[in-house]
Design a protein around this motif. Sequence first.
Motif, PDB file in Angstrom:
ATOM      1  N   PRO A 272       0.689  -1.731  -0.458  1.00  0.00           N
ATOM      2  CA  PRO A 272      -0.092  -0.096   0.062  1.00  0.00           C
ATOM      3  C   PRO A 272       0.948   1.501  -0.369  1.00  0.00           C
ATOM      4  O   PRO A 272       1.986   1.204   0.414  1.00  0.00           O
ATOM      5  CB  PRO A 272      -1.052  -0.229   1.202  1.00  0.00           C
ATOM      6  N   ASP A 273       0.121   2.059  -0.418  1.00  0.00           N
ATOM      7  CA  ASP A 273       1.478   3.554  -0.820  1.00  0.00           C
ATOM      8  C   ASP A 273       1.452   3.877   0.524  1.00  0.00           C
ATOM      9  O   ASP A 273       3.115   4.407   0.725  1.00  0.00           O
ATOM     10  CB  ASP A 273       0.796   4.912  -1.534  1.00  0.00           C
ATOM     11  N   ALA A 274       1.360   3.799   2.245  1.00  0.00           N
ATOM     12  CA  ALA A 274       2.107   4.528   2.603  1.00  0.00           C
ATOM     13  C   ALA A 274       2.614   4.076   3.155  1.00  0.00           C
ATOM     14  O   ALA A 274       4.018   3.554   3.729  1.00  0.00           O
ATOM     15  CB  ALA A 274       1.130   4.857   3.516  1.00  0.00           C
ATOM     16  N   GLU A 275       3.282   2.291   3.182  1.00  0.00           N
ATOM     17  CA  GLU A 275       3.672   1.318   3.439  1.00  0.00           C
ATOM     18  C   GLU A 275       4.727   1.522   2.476  1.00  0.00           C
ATOM     19  O   GLU A 275       6.192   1.339   3.073  1.00  0.00           O
ATOM     20  CB  GLU A 275       3.245  -0.222   3.614  1.00  0.00           C
ATOM     21  N   PHE A 276       4.681   1.366   1.492  1.00  0.00           N
ATOM     22  CA  PHE A 276       5.600   1.401   0.044  1.00  0.00           C
ATOM     23  C   PHE A 276       6.619   2.420   0.721  1.00  0.00           C
ATOM     24  O   PHE A 276       7.919   3.166   0.259  1.00  0.00           O
ATOM     25  CB  PHE A 276       4.717   1.858  -1.077  1.00  0.00           C
ATOM     26  N   GLU A 277       6.632   3.953   0.878  1.00  0.00           N
ATOM     27  CA  GLU A 277       6.772   5.080   1.558  1.00  0.00           C
ATOM     28  C   GLU A 277       7.494   5.176   2.253  1.00  0.00           C
ATOM     29  O   GLU A 277       8.541   5.532   2.939  1.00  0.00           O
ATOM     30  CB  GLU A 277       5.283   5.933   1.089  1.00  0.00           C
ATOM     31  N   HIS A 278       6.531   4.352   3.128  1.00  0.00           N
ATOM     32  CA  HIS A 278       7.573   4.250   4.782  1.00  0.00           C
ATOM     33  C   HIS A 278       8.934   3.621   4.124  1.00  0.00           C
ATOM     34  O   HIS A 278      10.044   3.688   5.077  1.00  0.00           O
ATOM     35  CB  HIS A 278       6.408   3.316   5.607  1.00  0.00           C
TER      36      HIS A 278
END
Length: 150
Positions: free
Chosen positions: A100-106
Motif C-alpha cells: 500500500p502507498d503509505a507502507e511503500f513510502e515508509h
Amino acid sequence: MPRIINAQKLVRTVALALLIGSAAMAQEAGTLIIQNDRGGAIGARLIAIAQANSSRTRIELRGRICYSSCTLYLGADDICVSPDTVFGFHGPSRNGRPLPDAEFEHWSQIMAAQYRAPLRDWFLKTARHRITGYYRLTGAQLVAMGYAPC
C-alpha cells in the motif's frame, strides 16, 4: 591493526547469517565478508548492520552479486565494495507484491537512508519504483559515487 572478534560475537554473526538467508559470509578478524548474496528481509539486514556498527566490524561486499536487501549493507559505518560486484536494487514489496502507498513510502525511506547521496537520490527517484527484477550497478559505479573499494 585488525581487531579480534570474540567467540560470542562470532556465534551471533553466524546466527544472523542463518536468519538473513543465503548470504555467503566469512568472518575474519574484525571483518565480515559478504559474497553472492541475493537478499532477504529488510529488518534482519538492519539488525546485522547495527551489530556490525556497534562492534566496529568492517564489512566487505565482494563476490559476483549483492542484490536486494544485501545493498542495505552500504549503510554500514565501515564498508567497502568490490568494483567487480554487481549490485541489484529494487523497491520494497511483500513477497514480490506491491505494498500500500503509505507502507511503500515508509520502507522506501528506510531503505534510502542506508545509501549515500547520490545513490540515495537515484534510489528514491528511480530504483524504488521497480518491484520485480533489479536495476543493476557495478561496484565500480558505486566507487565513483564515493564508496571505498575493497
